[in-house]
Design a protein around this motif. Structure first.
Motif, PDB file in Angstrom:
ATOM      1  N   TYR A 176     -39.041  57.907  10.511  1.00 53.74           N
ATOM      2  CA  TYR A 176     -37.416  57.665  10.795  1.00 53.74           C
ATOM      3  C   TYR A 176     -37.048  58.967  11.425  1.00 53.74           C
ATOM      4  O   TYR A 176     -37.769  60.316  11.106  1.00 53.74           O
ATOM      5  N   SER A 177     -36.278  58.876  12.405  1.00 52.23           N
ATOM      6  CA  SER A 177     -35.968  60.021  13.313  1.00 52.23           C
ATOM      7  C   SER A 177     -34.708  60.663  13.068  1.00 52.23           C
ATOM      8  O   SER A 177     -33.523  59.746  13.090  1.00 52.23           O
TER       9      SER A 177
ATOM     10  N   LYS B  64     -27.167  49.499  19.257  1.00 49.80           N
ATOM     11  CA  LYS B  64     -25.697  49.471  19.487  1.00 49.80           C
ATOM     12  C   LYS B  64     -25.511  50.751  20.155  1.00 49.80           C
ATOM     13  O   LYS B  64     -25.827  51.802  19.890  1.00 49.80           O
ATOM     14  N   SER B  65     -24.640  50.563  21.237  1.00 53.30           N
ATOM     15  CA  SER B  65     -24.221  51.500  22.220  1.00 53.30           C
ATOM     16  C   SER B  65     -22.878  51.876  22.106  1.00 53.30           C
ATOM     17  O   SER B  65     -21.957  51.228  22.259  1.00 53.30           O
TER      18      SER B  65
ATOM     19  N   ARG C   8     -22.167  57.321  12.468  1.00 51.96           N
ATOM     20  CA  ARG C   8     -22.632  58.185  11.582  1.00 51.96           C
ATOM     21  C   ARG C   8     -23.802  58.105  10.590  1.00 51.96           C
ATOM     22  O   ARG C   8     -24.510  58.649  10.401  1.00 51.96           O
ATOM     23  N   GLY C   9     -23.858  56.783  10.256  1.00 45.68           N
ATOM     24  CA  GLY C   9     -24.866  56.263   9.638  1.00 45.68           C
ATOM     25  C   GLY C   9     -24.868  54.676   9.040  1.00 45.68           C
ATOM     26  O   GLY C   9     -23.737  54.172   9.405  1.00 45.68           O
TER      27      GLY C   9
ATOM     28  N   LEU D 129     -30.818  55.840  12.701  1.00 44.28           N
ATOM     29  CA  LEU D 129     -29.566  55.116  12.614  1.00 44.28           C
ATOM     30  C   LEU D 129     -28.398  56.236  12.013  1.00 44.28           C
ATOM     31  O   LEU D 129     -27.340  55.966  11.516  1.00 44.28           O
ATOM     32  N   GLY D 130     -28.869  57.500  12.327  1.00 46.12           N
ATOM     33  CA  GLY D 130     -27.845  58.389  11.532  1.00 46.12           C
ATOM     34  C   GLY D 130     -28.010  58.960  10.280  1.00 46.12           C
ATOM     35  O   GLY D 130     -29.145  58.854   9.618  1.00 46.12           O
ATOM     36  N   LEU D 131     -27.222  59.385   9.715  1.00 44.93           N
ATOM     37  CA  LEU D 131     -27.010  59.861   8.137  1.00 44.93           C
ATOM     38  C   LEU D 131     -27.458  58.621   7.161  1.00 44.93           C
ATOM     39  O   LEU D 131     -26.837  57.765   6.979  1.00 44.93           O
ATOM     40  N   LEU D 132     -28.565  58.941   6.433  1.00 40.29           N
ATOM     41  CA  LEU D 132     -28.639  57.856   5.119  1.00 40.29           C
ATOM     42  C   LEU D 132     -28.340  58.084   3.914  1.00 40.29           C
ATOM     43  O   LEU D 132     -27.975  59.325   3.476  1.00 40.29           O
TER      44      LEU D 132
END
Length: 345
Positions: free
Chosen positions: A156-157, A53-54, A107-108, A137-140
């Motif tokens: 997870y990166s 998703k860009s 953001r997540g 995917l951002g903040l979990l």
């Protein structure tokens, strides 16, 4: 170098000396290569990014072309279909990629986003069961890391990007502590932690060392090193302060701080390392193959030729990346009595 071979962290003075430029660059590369060879031989691990998703991100990270307020002329689209993602992954795996990184701006993730990623992981794994899937995917939030783990994600990166001291200079919509929290959530859930940095944003030598030492405390399994791509339309446009030598010195410092960890050449390597990419492979043991999130990398065939010309070989799917010493059966307790982390009971 001797400390690194024993998995010992250099002192701050030693770390700053690597960056300062007083020692001959090839001397530093030779020392870093001895460490690299000890733990990773002449193998290069290939990774690929799929931008799920860009654009249209609500966060204001100053380095990012997808940020809130960015006028960079990047592609903007919502979630791509899992089948399309699987086809892209298959092409990369056939070219030698061992890890597929599924990345989405924002953001997540919401629960619906996590379900989308579950379907994508399933589509990729059904065709390539041995490939590593890394998710970014951002903040979990609570429980999301566990869902991703159960869906088949390997890692997870979530990069720290810069030192805690200057984090507010590059982002105001979330904090350095938020990023640390997400990485800890992923690690606690059993996902392989992947966290690195972006350099070329005005950081000092002390900032670089602070970040390296902070990451060492978090004990990631892979550390991607990005060099700023100063997109037009972002706050850091026009910032071209890196030299190839500076980039190699930063890589060497991270090799000494992470001797038995995957150190990955990531975004910006082509435009900042330029003719020293082959030299950098004597320090790093992993690269991204082909394109990045919103910028194009050099053709994958050129990457493969670069690896061959430098005398390295592509790491196969069946070969473990990390040395066995990082995966022994003794796990030191980091939860329960004496900590703020709940016990595993």
């Amino acid at each position: 170098m001797t400390k690194a071979l024993e998995r010992e962290l250099p002192t701050r003075e030693e770390a700053l000396q690597v960056l300062a430029g007083d020692d001959d660059l090839l001397k530093i590369v030779a020392a870093a290569y001895r460490v690299r060879r000890e733990y990773f031989g002449r193998r290069v691990k290939l990774n690929t990014i799929i931008n799920m998703k860009s654009g249209l991100c609500p966060e204001d990270c100053g380095y990012c072309s997808q940020r809130l307020g960015s006028t960079a002329e990047i592609m903007k689209y919502s979630w791509i279909d899992p089948t399309d993602a699987a086809q892209l992954a298959s092409k990369a795996v056939q070219a030698g990629a061992k890890r597929v990184c599924l990345v989405a701006s924002g953001r997540g993730p919401g629960d619906r986003d996590v379900r989308r990623i579950e379907g994508t992981i399933d589509a990729i794994k059904s065709e390539h069961p041995q490939v590593e899937i890394c998710v970014c995917l951002g903040l979990l939030k609570d429980g999301q890391a566990e869902v991703l783990r159960d869906a088949g994600a390997h890692a997870y990166s979530h990069n720290l990007n810069t030192s805690e001291e200057r984090y507010a200079d590059i982002c105001t919509t979330h904090t350095y502590a938020d990023r640390v929290d997400t990485l800890e959530r992923a690690t606690k859930a059993g996902l392989s932690p992947c966290s690195g940095a972006i350099f070329g944003m005005g950081e000092s030598d002390d900032d670089v060392v602070d970040l390296a030492f902070a990451l060492r405390e978090l004990d990631p399994d892979s550390v991607p090193i990005n060099f700023l791509i100063p997109f037009e339309g972002t706050p850091l446009e026009g910032r071209w302060e890196l030299t190839p030598e500076r980039c190699v010195r930063i890589l060497a410092l991270f090799r000494f701080c992470f001797p038995d960890v995957e150190v990955r050449l990531a975004g910006g390597r082509e435009i900042h390392l330029r003719g020293l990419q082959a030299v950098a492979l004597h320090v790093a043991n992993s690269i991204f193959l082909g394109d990045y999130l919103t910028s194009e990398g050099q053709p994958g065939t050129d990457d493969l030729q670069l690896i061959a010309d430098a005398g390295f070989t592509v790491e196969g799917l069946n070969h473990p990346t990390l040395p066995t010493a990082r995966h022994d059966l003794v796990t030191l307790r980091r939860r329960g009595a004496g900590t703020t982390t709940p016990p595993n009971a």
